[in-house]
Design a protein around this motif. Sequence first.
Motif, mmCIF file in Angstrom:
data_model
loop_
_atom_site.group_PDB
_atom_site.id
_atom_site.type_symbol
_atom_site.label_atom_id
_atom_site.label_comp_id
_atom_site.label_asym_id
_atom_site.label_seq_id
_atom_site.Cartn_x
_atom_site.Cartn_y
_atom_site.Cartn_z
ATOM 1 N N GLN A 229 -4.160 -10.892 -4.885
ATOM 2 C CA GLN A 229 -4.734 -10.392 -6.123
ATOM 3 C C GLN A 229 -4.416 -11.340 -7.288
ATOM 4 O O GLN A 229 -5.279 -11.677 -8.095
ATOM 5 N N ARG A 230 -3.161 -11.797 -7.341
ATOM 6 C CA ARG A 230 -2.752 -12.709 -8.410
ATOM 7 C C ARG A 230 -3.474 -14.040 -8.306
ATOM 8 O O ARG A 230 -3.871 -14.623 -9.309
ATOM 9 N N VAL A 231 -3.627 -14.518 -7.063
ATOM 10 C CA VAL A 231 -4.326 -15.793 -6.874
ATOM 11 C C VAL A 231 -5.786 -15.644 -7.313
ATOM 12 O O VAL A 231 -6.334 -16.525 -7.982
ATOM 13 N N ALA A 232 -6.401 -14.513 -6.952
ATOM 14 C CA ALA A 232 -7.797 -14.273 -7.333
ATOM 15 C C ALA A 232 -7.932 -14.290 -8.858
ATOM 16 O O ALA A 232 -8.879 -14.853 -9.406
ATOM 17 N N LEU A 233 -6.948 -13.699 -9.543
ATOM 18 C CA LEU A 233 -6.958 -13.688 -11.015
ATOM 19 C C LEU A 233 -6.775 -15.096 -11.565
ATOM 20 O O LEU A 233 -7.505 -15.522 -12.462
ATOM 21 N N PRO B 197 -10.633 -4.359 -8.996
ATOM 22 C CA PRO B 197 -9.701 -5.322 -8.398
ATOM 23 C C PRO B 197 -8.424 -4.673 -7.872
ATOM 24 O O PRO B 197 -7.736 -5.268 -7.056
ATOM 25 N N LEU B 198 -8.107 -3.473 -8.319
ATOM 26 C CA LEU B 198 -6.824 -2.884 -7.929
ATOM 27 C C LEU B 198 -6.954 -1.870 -6.809
ATOM 28 O O LEU B 198 -5.961 -1.343 -6.333
ATOM 29 N N SER B 199 -8.195 -1.606 -6.362
ATOM 30 C CA SER B 199 -8.392 -0.483 -5.444
ATOM 31 C C SER B 199 -7.776 -0.720 -4.070
ATOM 32 O O SER B 199 -7.548 0.228 -3.335
ATOM 33 N N ALA B 200 -7.489 -2.001 -3.724
ATOM 34 C CA ALA B 200 -6.922 -2.251 -2.391
ATOM 35 C C ALA B 200 -5.390 -2.227 -2.405
ATOM 36 O O ALA B 200 -4.763 -2.426 -1.375
ATOM 37 N N LEU B 201 -4.808 -1.998 -3.580
ATOM 38 C CA LEU B 201 -3.343 -2.036 -3.672
ATOM 39 C C LEU B 201 -2.758 -0.628 -3.577
ATOM 40 O O LEU B 201 -3.417 0.353 -3.891
ATOM 41 N N ASP B 202 -1.477 -0.549 -3.146
ATOM 42 C CA ASP B 202 -0.863 0.773 -3.102
ATOM 43 C C ASP B 202 -0.472 1.203 -4.521
ATOM 44 O O ASP B 202 -0.455 0.389 -5.446
ATOM 45 N N LEU B 203 -0.171 2.486 -4.660
ATOM 46 C CA LEU B 203 -0.042 3.085 -5.996
ATOM 47 C C LEU B 203 0.955 2.361 -6.898
ATOM 48 O O LEU B 203 0.669 2.068 -8.055
ATOM 49 N N LYS B 204 2.135 2.019 -6.335
ATOM 50 C CA LYS B 204 3.187 1.435 -7.153
ATOM 51 C C LYS B 204 2.752 0.068 -7.693
ATOM 52 O O LYS B 204 2.841 -0.218 -8.883
ATOM 53 N N LEU C 63 -0.331 -14.582 2.437
ATOM 54 C CA LEU C 63 0.098 -13.849 1.239
ATOM 55 C C LEU C 63 -0.112 -12.352 1.413
ATOM 56 O O LEU C 63 -0.970 -11.926 2.179
ATOM 57 N N SER C 64 0.662 -11.555 0.673
ATOM 58 C CA SER C 64 0.467 -10.108 0.677
ATOM 59 C C SER C 64 -0.731 -9.763 -0.210
ATOM 60 O O SER C 64 -1.243 -10.613 -0.935
#
Lengths: 355, 290
Positions: free
Chosen positions: A150-154, A170-177, A144-145
């Motif tokens: 992230q969605r699975v973790a949620l 939880p969002l710090s590893a994602l790109d800005l968009k 998974l990307s």
Amino acid sequence: MTQASSPPAVSIRNVAKSFGKGIYAFRVLDDVSLDIGRREFFTLLGPSGCGKTTLLRLIAGFETADSGAISIEGEDVTARPPFHRPVNTVFQSYALFPHLTVEQNVAFALEEQGMARDAIRKRVGEALEMMRMGSFAKRKPAELSGGQQQRVALARALAPRPRVLLLDEPLSALDLKLRKEMQIELKMLQEEAGITFLFVTHDQEEALTLSDRVAVMQSGRILQMGPPREIYETPTHRFVADFIGDINLLDGEALPGGGVRLEGGTVLSAPHNASGKVTVAIRPERARLAPAGEGALEATVVHSAYLGTAMLHKLDLPGGGTFLLRQSDPTEAAPEAGSRVGLALPAEALRVLDR
Amino acid sequence: MSAALRRFFLLSPALAVILFLIGVPLCLMAWVSLLDKGGTSGVDWSSAPSSANYVRLAWEEDFDGTMILNTSYLVIFLRSVSLAAVTTVLSLAFGLPVALWMASLSRTGRDIMLLLITIPFWTNLLVRNYAWLIILREDGWVSRFVNMISPWPVQLLYNDAAVAIGLTYSLLPFTILPLYTVFEKFDWRLLEAAHDLGATRKRALLRVVLPIATPGIVAGALLVFIPCLGAFVTPALLGGGKTLMLGNIIQMQFGASRNWPFGATLAVVLLAIMLVVMTAMALWRNRRTA
């Protein structure tokens, strides 16, 4: 938000925590107390090392407090291990089990609860559907990307329907968009699931966008706690004012009976009941340009940036230091670089803070 | 030069090693196992190949020429496999906690432990087995202590248990090291996640730690089981010649008995057992990860 009749979702009383021993002991949390209301989106905001993650880990049960008490919906959980607490965590690294499929990951907590097989299947399906991950049920996390993980973790943390969901950056590893998308999704999810969210972040913009209330932390203490608007508009500490958004900080001395004498000698009329050394804080969008010779301060324009929705001017103050000014109508005539202008500082926009 | 040719030349040293040091000797051994014994060299090279040696594993000719079942070799095979299995289980039982504990140490602590585990290899296996002989013998302090607390006399040396102890001691590092490499890379946050989702310590160990450690467990088990099957020093010394294993009878055929063909037969069978075990393990793992 807090209901007077029932106990708060999370209640923290005089919690202290140190790491290390003897002279190497480092105090991470210093007498922290706070109440989080039911169904509230509460954010712990602060720079790294301020103790926000430690506080979250104490609530999850991964760390034990040196002193103080933690209760969840009125039940004292201070001495309980993490597997006996009605909270679930979304980890910064997601911490998905690599040897299990998406659906097995989500079913994990339900199986531990001893739920019937049919009920588990139904609940897992619902959780994955809610996160729009239904078609990935048979995949392994490695396939998974980042956003999907992230969605699975949620989904995994929400499936057992915890009283409180703890989210550790939880969002710090994602790109800005993707991050912006997930922010909106998180907020909607919280409203839909009707669960208390405790969110930890160092991103002040994220904190303001998502939260019902924010607690700003520094060096193991909560400096200020309140709704985003209150934190932004009426900061009570110099640190809070500086950490959240852009702000101009002018050092000076409080004059008895109101007014502040700035270091350059200029006296600003600002209401306060402080004394001694103070800082006058004003947001860039609350100051206004005035013709030279008018306004409270004189300044020289250094640089002007066109932002589309506004103009941002960088000004030099005669006593040294720079001043940011946001001109909300970009079609208005802008002063040229090098020209002298006046600064109008409305008294109600000035915050006088202790230094 | 074409890419294929180039690849062949680059690979040729490795291919030569595999062909001449593994392939040819194996074929030679298989061929010898079909021949008769003879002469001073142990092999009658001019004899016609037959399966006689393989028949001899389980049957022998009676005085009147009929074939009757001879279980003596089968018993040794069975004992070898079960002793190897016991040793493997013991190694895992001791190795798992040690490897887990090592992974929890600081950088320096780990290095010291790795050194301590490899130190026994600096000494010859024979010497280490003699050391066990001294530890376990009747007038040794271990034996005296055990007999002091035991209500009946206990013999520690020259039995299957002594062989299992000796083999476990010699091969334990081969279980610890692969397990340690797995646990060293283990993401301990997964344990926190398991606790967070309601798993107690025992459940988290069963559902998260052990499944993720499976490759290490399989590697550690194979690295113990296979050398065990062929071991001959430990059974000879600590088994006192009473507890024979496959390794011992192979050594006897090539040595005292001067019957190379039958020794080769036994070696081929040993190889076949190992192949079966490894294939079974590989199939089991593929099914699990599929």
